[in-house]
Write a protein that holds these residues in place. Structure first.
Motif, PDB file in Angstrom:
ATOM      1  N   VAL A   8      37.232 -26.622  75.970  1.00  0.00           N
ATOM      2  CA  VAL A   8      36.876 -27.253  75.468  1.00  0.00           C
ATOM      3  C   VAL A   8      35.979 -28.579  75.946  1.00  0.00           C
ATOM      4  O   VAL A   8      34.773 -28.378  75.578  1.00  0.00           O
ATOM      5  CB  VAL A   8      37.891 -28.145  73.934  1.00  0.00           C
ATOM      6  CG1 VAL A   8      37.208 -29.011  72.820  1.00  0.00           C
ATOM      7  CG2 VAL A   8      38.656 -26.918  74.242  1.00  0.00           C
ATOM      8  N   ARG A   9      36.146 -29.264  76.855  1.00  0.00           N
ATOM      9  CA  ARG A   9      35.466 -30.455  77.466  1.00  0.00           C
ATOM     10  C   ARG A   9      34.080 -29.617  77.824  1.00  0.00           C
ATOM     11  O   ARG A   9      32.982 -30.548  77.763  1.00  0.00           O
ATOM     12  CB  ARG A   9      36.152 -30.582  78.793  1.00  0.00           C
ATOM     13  CG  ARG A   9      35.947 -31.869  79.200  1.00  0.00           C
ATOM     14  CD  ARG A   9      36.708 -32.732  80.547  1.00  0.00           C
ATOM     15  NE  ARG A   9      35.620 -34.090  81.109  1.00  0.00           N
ATOM     16  CZ  ARG A   9      36.464 -34.547  81.378  1.00  0.00           C
ATOM     17  NH1 ARG A   9      37.879 -34.584  82.135  1.00  0.00           N
ATOM     18  NH2 ARG A   9      35.910 -35.741  82.754  1.00  0.00           N
ATOM     19  N   ALA A  16      28.412 -25.610  73.793  1.00  0.00           N
ATOM     20  CA  ALA A  16      28.525 -24.700  72.854  1.00  0.00           C
ATOM     21  C   ALA A  16      28.911 -25.205  71.506  1.00  0.00           C
ATOM     22  O   ALA A  16      29.392 -26.394  71.255  1.00  0.00           O
ATOM     23  CB  ALA A  16      29.800 -24.414  73.211  1.00  0.00           C
ATOM     24  N   ASP A  17      28.850 -24.599  70.528  1.00  0.00           N
ATOM     25  CA  ASP A  17      28.651 -24.824  69.228  1.00  0.00           C
ATOM     26  C   ASP A  17      30.160 -24.986  68.506  1.00  0.00           C
ATOM     27  O   ASP A  17      30.827 -25.600  67.609  1.00  0.00           O
ATOM     28  CB  ASP A  17      28.061 -23.930  68.518  1.00  0.00           C
ATOM     29  CG  ASP A  17      26.802 -24.033  68.228  1.00  0.00           C
ATOM     30  OD1 ASP A  17      25.844 -25.661  68.266  1.00  0.00           O
ATOM     31  OD2 ASP A  17      25.701 -22.709  68.706  1.00  0.00           O
ATOM     32  N   ALA A  40      36.917 -34.451  74.416  1.00  0.00           N
ATOM     33  CA  ALA A  40      36.250 -33.362  73.842  1.00  0.00           C
ATOM     34  C   ALA A  40      36.510 -32.846  72.510  1.00  0.00           C
ATOM     35  O   ALA A  40      35.706 -31.665  71.252  1.00  0.00           O
ATOM     36  CB  ALA A  40      35.745 -32.120  74.825  1.00  0.00           C
ATOM     37  N   LEU A  41      37.762 -32.451  71.881  1.00  0.00           N
ATOM     38  CA  LEU A  41      38.898 -32.406  70.559  1.00  0.00           C
ATOM     39  C   LEU A  41      38.527 -32.575  70.047  1.00  0.00           C
ATOM     40  O   LEU A  41      38.525 -32.560  68.771  1.00  0.00           O
ATOM     41  CB  LEU A  41      40.264 -31.950  71.133  1.00  0.00           C
ATOM     42  CG  LEU A  41      40.444 -30.752  72.512  1.00  0.00           C
ATOM     43  CD1 LEU A  41      41.469 -30.291  72.732  1.00  0.00           C
ATOM     44  CD2 LEU A  41      40.653 -29.347  71.532  1.00  0.00           C
ATOM     45  N   ASN A  42      37.604 -34.324  70.218  1.00  0.00           N
ATOM     46  CA  ASN A  42      37.609 -34.851  69.451  1.00  0.00           C
ATOM     47  C   ASN A  42      35.680 -35.005  68.447  1.00  0.00           C
ATOM     48  O   ASN A  42      35.999 -34.774  67.144  1.00  0.00           O
ATOM     49  CB  ASN A  42      37.350 -36.459  69.211  1.00  0.00           C
ATOM     50  CG  ASN A  42      39.345 -36.569  69.642  1.00  0.00           C
ATOM     51  OD1 ASN A  42      39.670 -36.247  68.408  1.00  0.00           O
ATOM     52  ND2 ASN A  42      39.716 -37.613  70.236  1.00  0.00           N
ATOM     53  N   ILE A  43      35.585 -34.248  68.549  1.00  0.00           N
ATOM     54  CA  ILE A  43      33.646 -33.959  69.479  1.00  0.00           C
ATOM     55  C   ILE A  43      33.636 -32.474  68.636  1.00  0.00           C
ATOM     56  O   ILE A  43      33.219 -31.634  67.508  1.00  0.00           O
ATOM     57  CB  ILE A  43      33.062 -33.822  70.455  1.00  0.00           C
ATOM     58  CG1 ILE A  43      33.664 -35.435  70.544  1.00  0.00           C
ATOM     59  CG2 ILE A  43      31.611 -34.426  70.115  1.00  0.00           C
ATOM     60  CD1 ILE A  43      32.711 -35.767  72.310  1.00  0.00           C
ATOM     61  N   LEU A  44      33.875 -30.677  69.340  1.00  0.00           N
ATOM     62  CA  LEU A  44      33.707 -29.759  69.341  1.00  0.00           C
ATOM     63  C   LEU A  44      34.694 -28.554  68.347  1.00  0.00           C
ATOM     64  O   LEU A  44      35.684 -29.377  68.341  1.00  0.00           O
ATOM     65  CB  LEU A  44      33.987 -29.104  70.919  1.00  0.00           C
ATOM     66  CG  LEU A  44      33.590 -28.130  70.305  1.00  0.00           C
ATOM     67  CD1 LEU A  44      31.535 -27.529  70.304  1.00  0.00           C
ATOM     68  CD2 LEU A  44      33.546 -27.027  72.065  1.00  0.00           C
TER      69      LEU A  44
END
Length: 140
Positions: A8-9, A16-17, A40-44
């Protein structure tokens, strides 16, 4: 769990979307995966899907190409046109991509391995292929 966070990071850094994972049998999002993702898990968005096959068919119908990253082919990952809308499919560390999902892929590609070890960690594989897409898109 750490692999999920690392994938994910890298996916977020590569633009990536979303990341799609199976509802059952995949790593949980917890403190360890959150740490490995560096936030990144808070964003993607991470989409947990009941049927990856149905999800891939839906995405294909929407015009995305589906690329399976597997050692079961001779086609190099650099042979794909990643400037097109693309879904990347990576398998589990032990069993790889299921035959059902491999059949749904428009192309199957591999990362060449020159050493004696026969496989890469899934997060490393994802990083290599994602950044080939970044390279191609930046050159366009």
């Amino acid at each position: 769990v750490r692999n999920l966070g690392a994938v994910v990071r890298t996916a977020e850094c590569a633009g990536a979307d979303a990341v799609i994972v199976p509802q059952k049998g995949s790593a949980q999002i917890n403190e360890e995966s959150m740490k490995a993702s560096a936030g990144a898990l808070n964003i993607l968005p991470v989409c947990r899907e009941q049927s990856l096959a149905s999800t891939l068919n839906f995405l294909k119908e929407g015009g995305l190409q589906v690329i399976g990253c597997t050692e079961k082919t001779d086609e190099p990952y650099t042979a794909v046109d990643f400037t097109l809308p693309t879904v990347l499919v990576f398998g589990s560390e032990g069993s790889g991509i299921s035959p059902e999902l491999l059949r749904l892929c428009d192309k199957q590609v591999r990362i060449p391995l020159l050493g004696k070890i026969e496989s890469l960690n899934v997060s490393v594989s994802a990083a290599i292929v994602l950044y080939e897409a970044v390279r191609q898109r930046m050159e366009k």
